[in-house]
Design an enzyme around this catalytic site. Structure first.
Site, PDB file in Angstrom:
ATOM      1  N   SER A   1     101.227 -15.310  25.510  1.00  0.00           N
ATOM      2  CA  SER A   1     100.231 -14.612  26.310  1.00  0.00           C
ATOM      3  C   SER A   1     100.394 -13.097  26.169  1.00  0.00           C
ATOM      4  O   SER A   1     100.381 -12.574  25.065  1.00  0.00           O
ATOM      5  CB  SER A   1     100.330 -15.083  27.765  1.00  0.00           C
ATOM      6  OG  SER A   1      99.179 -14.737  28.493  1.00  0.00           O
TER       7      SER A   1
ATOM      8  N   ASP B   1      95.875 -20.238  26.322  1.00  0.00           N
ATOM      9  CA  ASP B   1      97.145 -19.577  26.648  1.00  0.00           C
ATOM     10  C   ASP B   1      98.369 -20.473  26.439  1.00  0.00           C
ATOM     11  O   ASP B   1      98.411 -21.611  26.912  1.00  0.00           O
ATOM     12  CB  ASP B   1      97.097 -19.126  28.106  1.00  0.00           C
ATOM     13  CG  ASP B   1      98.082 -18.035  28.430  1.00  0.00           C
ATOM     14  OD1 ASP B   1      99.293 -18.263  28.232  1.00  0.00           O
ATOM     15  OD2 ASP B   1      97.656 -16.963  28.882  1.00  0.00           O
TER      16      ASP B   1
END
Length: 318
Positions: A41, A155
């Site tokens: 991320s 993610d």
């Protein structure tokens, strides 16, 4: 100095990821740059810039952000698969990372993403750096998923929030990990048997519909709906999703780290920083530095050892 490869595992945490910049700066100043960087991320965004020699550009960008500029980068998408298309922001990152291929970087780098269809953990180790970091940071419900190699990716925090295991797989003998959401793991179980009248709780709801798009007023209302406005106001959509995601992230991270702990786990003091406070880069960079600087001698000792058996003691810092 290193007789074994030194890796940095950079965890997710939305805006708090600017603290990774401080960690990297402190290691550089100490003459201890990592040989391997793996990020999830926001950790992938910072790690990709560092691995590509573009950290200066990212730090300059982060330090210049204001609340107004942050909102300006959010190209809202009400008809897609995320509240934010992400095009404006990643166009800016593409300016930073233009032409960089992961396989051609001067150090080993990987970004972690999740296959939305199968739940598989995807290690992105080839291709455009910007594509990889964009897929790794596509927060479900917030940022539109990214199509790469025939997969829809989101993610990486869903499967590996602090990618220590990937650092080991890439040949690291010493791994320093950075956890940006440690305060979510400090809570226990609270049993609340008291039932109070909900009417006594003053909660202001910002639910007025947008009846006319009149420029600034509509934008302000939209901003409140997405991010909330005052402490007594119910949290905005984005805050609810991101904080819920951070709690989920922490639970997965603790389980993963129990099975494959790093040699040193850094937890910068970020409890006072919101996951949407991108405009507070200076504070977060300073917190990243403060988290690692006292442990520089420990890292030097680890890197000076010739055998991995000398690293049997696992150290955790808060």
């Amino acid at each position: 100095m290193s007789k074994g490869k030194f890796a940095l595992a950079l965890g997710g945490g939305a805006a708090r990821g600017w603290a990774h910049i401080g960690v990297l700066r402190a290691l550089e100043d100490a003459g201890l740059p990592p040989d391997i960087v793996v990020g999830t991320s926001i950790g992938a965004i910072v790690g990709g810039h560092f691995a590509g020699g573009r950290l200066d550009r990212l730090e300059e960008f982060a330090r210049e952000l204001t609340k107004r500029r942050v909102f300006g980068y959010l190209d809202l998408s009400v008809s897609g698969s995320g509240l934010i298309a992400g095009q404006r922001l990643f166009d800016r990152f593409d300016d930073h990372l233009n032409g960089l291929k992961i396989e051609n970087l001067p150090m080993r780098f990987a970004a972690i993403a999740t296959d939305l269809s199968t739940g598989h953990e995807i290690w992105l180790r080839q291709g455009c750096v910007n594509d990889a970091v964009r897929a790794s940071s596509a927060i479900p419900g917030i940022v539109r998923p990214v199509r790469l190699n025939g997969r829809w990716l989101v993610d990486g925090c869903l499967v590996n929030p602090i990618p220590v295991s990937v650092c080991r797989a890439l040949g690291a003998r010493t791994v320093v990990a950075v956890n940006l959401t440690s305060e979510f793991g400090r809570g226990g179980i609270l049993v609340d048997d008291a039932i109070e009248d909900i009417a006594d709780e003053p909660v202001i709801e910002q639910t007025a519909p947008i009846t006319r798009w009149n420029g600034r007023g509509a934008l302000q209302l939209l901003h409140r709906q997405l991010f909330g406005h005052q402490k007594e106001t119910a949290p905005g959509i984005t805050s609810v999703i991101l904080n819920s995601f951070s709690i989920f992230h922490d639970r997965i991270a603790r389980a993963r780290l129990m099975g494959d702990p790093p040699d040193l786990l850094l937890s910068p003091d970020l409890a006072h920083i919101g996951v949407l406070d991108f405009h507070r880069a200076e504070e977060m960079i300073a917190a990243g530095r403060a988290a690692v600087e006292p442990h520089i001698p420990i890292i030097e000792r680890y890197l000076g050892e010739s055998k991995p058996t000398a690293m049997q003691s696992r150290l955790f810092s808060g």
